[in-house]
Structures are given as C-alpha cells and as structure tokens.
Write an enzyme that holds these catalytic residues in place. Sequence first.
Site, PDB file in Angstrom:
ATOM      1  N   GLU A  43      32.031 -17.229  71.879  1.00 53.80           N
ATOM      2  CA  GLU A  43      32.564 -17.368  73.224  1.00 53.80           C
ATOM      3  C   GLU A  43      32.342 -16.117  74.047  1.00 53.80           C
ATOM      4  O   GLU A  43      32.259 -15.003  73.523  1.00 53.80           O
ATOM      5  CB  GLU A  43      34.047 -17.688  73.155  1.00 53.80           C
ATOM      6  N   CYS A  92      32.767 -10.596  79.227  1.00 47.67           N
ATOM      7  CA  CYS A  92      33.225 -10.151  77.914  1.00 47.67           C
ATOM      8  C   CYS A  92      32.421 -10.915  76.866  1.00 47.67           C
ATOM      9  O   CYS A  92      32.483 -12.142  76.807  1.00 47.67           O
ATOM     10  CB  CYS A  92      34.716 -10.470  77.808  1.00 47.67           C
ATOM     11  N   CYS A 125      35.788 -12.468  62.671  1.00 45.95           N
ATOM     12  CA  CYS A 125      35.956 -11.022  62.518  1.00 45.95           C
ATOM     13  C   CYS A 125      36.574 -10.750  61.148  1.00 45.95           C
ATOM     14  O   CYS A 125      37.400 -11.517  60.672  1.00 45.95           O
ATOM     15  CB  CYS A 125      36.863 -10.481  63.619  1.00 45.95           C
ATOM     16  N   CYS A 144      43.238  -7.726  62.462  1.00 48.55           N
ATOM     17  CA  CYS A 144      44.377  -7.192  63.238  1.00 48.55           C
ATOM     18  C   CYS A 144      45.382  -8.339  63.389  1.00 48.55           C
ATOM     19  O   CYS A 144      44.985  -9.471  63.703  1.00 48.55           O
ATOM     20  CB  CYS A 144      43.912  -6.702  64.605  1.00 48.55           C
ATOM     21  N   CYS A 192      45.438 -10.747  66.496  1.00 51.59           N
ATOM     22  CA  CYS A 192      44.156 -11.154  67.087  1.00 51.59           C
ATOM     23  C   CYS A 192      43.681 -12.475  66.503  1.00 51.59           C
ATOM     24  O   CYS A 192      43.496 -12.613  65.296  1.00 51.59           O
ATOM     25  CB  CYS A 192      43.121 -10.066  66.856  1.00 51.59           C
ATOM     26  N   CYS A 228      40.909 -13.549  73.367  1.00 49.67           N
ATOM     27  CA  CYS A 228      40.618 -13.057  72.026  1.00 49.67           C
ATOM     28  C   CYS A 228      40.364 -14.130  70.963  1.00 49.67           C
ATOM     29  O   CYS A 228      41.150 -14.320  70.054  1.00 49.67           O
ATOM     30  CB  CYS A 228      41.776 -12.192  71.554  1.00 49.67           C
TER      31      CYS A 228
END
Length: 379
Positions: A99, A112, A119, A123, A126, A356
Amino acid sequence: MTTGEKKPEQPAAWSLTLEDWRAQIAELGAPGYRATQIWHGLYKQLATSWDDLSALSLALRRTLAARLTLDALTVRELQETADGVRKFLCACHDGELIESVLIPSTDRFTLCVSAQAGCAFGCVFCASGAAGLSRSLSAGEIVGQVVVASRWLRDRQATPPDASAAQAALGRPQNIVVMGMGEPLANYDAVLQALRIINAPGGLNIGARHITISTCGVVPGIRRLAAEGLQFELSVSLHAPNDAIRDRLMPVNKRWPMQELLAACRDYTEESGRIVTFEYTLVAGVNDQPAHARELADHLGGWKCRVNLIPLSPVAEFDGVAPGAHVCESFQRYLEAARIHTTLRRSRGGQVDAACGQLRLCRTQPQTAETRTTEEQST
Ligand code: SAH
C-alpha cells in the site's frame, strides 16, 4: 498473504537507474540516446506499456518487453477520505499486496511508500507487523508506487487546494516518505536503488531533501546511510524516553538500545549535516507523562534534531489509546521549552484505513476491519 494470483516473474522496468539503462542499451547494440528516451518514457510520460514509447523502434520495444515488465504493480483498490487522503492498494507479480498513501497539504502531495510486504520488527502498536514479514520489495516495486500515484495525479489533474500552476503541472508527488509498510533499512539496497531512481534528474526528479527514510532504529543501516554522503532526510521512530518503555513497545530496542541508537543519530547529523527527526507516538499512560517529556528532553536537548509527536492511531492488535489533546499539547510545550523543535502531527487517513499497514491487513484478515474505529488516525 497473497491474492493467490501468479504471473511469471520478470524484473520491473522501474528497477534500473539511467546508468543501468545505458548499459542495457549498449548491450543491445542500440544508440546511446535510446536510454534517455526510455527514461523519459518511463518517468515523464509515465508509460503503461512498451508501445507507449513510440520513439523506439518496434524491434527494440519487443526486445525490452521480453526482458522487463511495466506491469510490476496492479492497482487493486483506491480509497479516499473526505480530506483528500488517497490510499492505493497494489498487487505485485506474485500477488503480494502493498500500500501507498497520497496525502495532500495546501501546496503539495506527499506519497508514503512501502519498503516491504509486512514487517519483521513487531512494534506493538503497528498493524504492518501484525502478520510478520512476507518479503522485501524490489527497487522497481518501490519506484512503481511513485509511478502509480503520479499517473493517478496526472490523469485526474489532481491539485492540492492552493497549488501553483507550476506545481500542478508537475503531476507527481513533491515529497516521498518511506514510512509505509516495512522497515526500509532492512531492505537497504533496494530502497537506496529506488530512491536514487526517484531522485534522478530528467525522470521523477524528486529532490533528496524531499525524500525521507523512516527507521525503527536499525543502527547499522543508519551508519551505512551516513557514510553514503546523500542528502535524504532521516526519521527515527523513537516512541519512548528510556529503554524500559522502548523495550516494551519496540522489540528492536533489545538489539540496538537507545544509547547506541542516539549515538548513531548524532553521528548521522555530523556526517551528513542533516537534522534527524524523531517520531514519537503518544500512548496514554505509557509514554505521555511530564516525566517522560523531561527524560526525552534530557536525551535530546542541546543537539540539532526535531521531534514529531503523533497521537496513537487505534489498531485492533494493540489496546492502547491516544492521549487527549491537552496531554499531547503539554508534552509538546515541555519539549519546546527545552528548545527542541517539536511538531504535533494531526492524524490523517483513518477513514481509509490508511494508518500503518491497515488496508493490507484488513484485506488479508477481514475480521480486523470491523473492529477498527473510523476516527481520525495517523499514518
Ligand atoms: N519501519 C519504519 C517505517 C514504517 S512505520 C519505522 O518504524 O519508522 C512509520 C511510522 O508509523 C513509525 O514511526 C511507526 O512507529 C508509526 N506507527 C505505526 N503504527 C502506528 C500507530 N498505530 N499509531 C501511530 N503511529 C504508528
């Protein structure tokens, strides 16, 4: 997770620098100026097929089409909020979903982009890390996100409210932030190759100072970047005033604790002359107290840096909430009083699940979509 679609893998045409194109063209025995024509076709004309590059001979177009694809990304979905934030969900050749979010401000568009599908850093607040890492993106898939958004801007002739005619005519984003899904410094070579292509004159030509790399704190990557002598902006996701809190929020802190991270950031500023921005997501009762502001000011006071405060964007995977506006403002005032340049980012993009990794997540795990609030959230 993937959409299940498989296409034969071919490198993306967007993965080559102009120098790479010169080498390709030389190898094919074609005249050198063809490389510039291709560059122009890809990044000024924003060609969607090799046939769009009508300056090239049919034979050369066929040869190129057999080697490199202009279809590395397919737009699957485009969402839009009332305040003009647009989120592109694209499928890669292997069905991976990535995205990018286009954010208008008064006189420009910021895009962005994602550096990875998913990932690995986990975190806690996130959404991108919730399902782990699928794979890193290629340079072409990163550049492709800019091309896709630029085509959209050109085709809609979209302009931010106060854009000058010259800016409107650019038909491309003016700022790039590598702050979408994934960790850019864990995909270092592809990200740097992509940013060199995005930055190169005669093509997308987006200035290095308008390109920001955001890292969760991969210290060797920061050090490597400092040694490149480039002018890209660096953002570091700090989110905590000490190791105890940072360990809880960001597992990466156990590998590279705050002292090591801050030392690398100081060295980055010294070597590159660029000021580091620290991202600090405010979570009520976790890192938003006056004592936390004081501790943060003790770390950062006296050196050239910026702090960007972002109220937490609610995600289903994390039960924290954003502090009230007055708490955020007093945190900001405390840092400002310590002479640390601090901004408080207004959250955007929540209405399109733009925060995010959320769009990808809600396409691959439909059950999370219902539980998400549609209030303002941040990217
Ligand atoms: N891996 C990179 C870039 C991707 S995340 C990094 O960590 O910097 C981009 C930014 O969004 C980071 O500062 C990240 O911590 C922040 N972020 C992620 N989830 C968030 C949430 N729910 N609310 C507010 N900020 C969030």
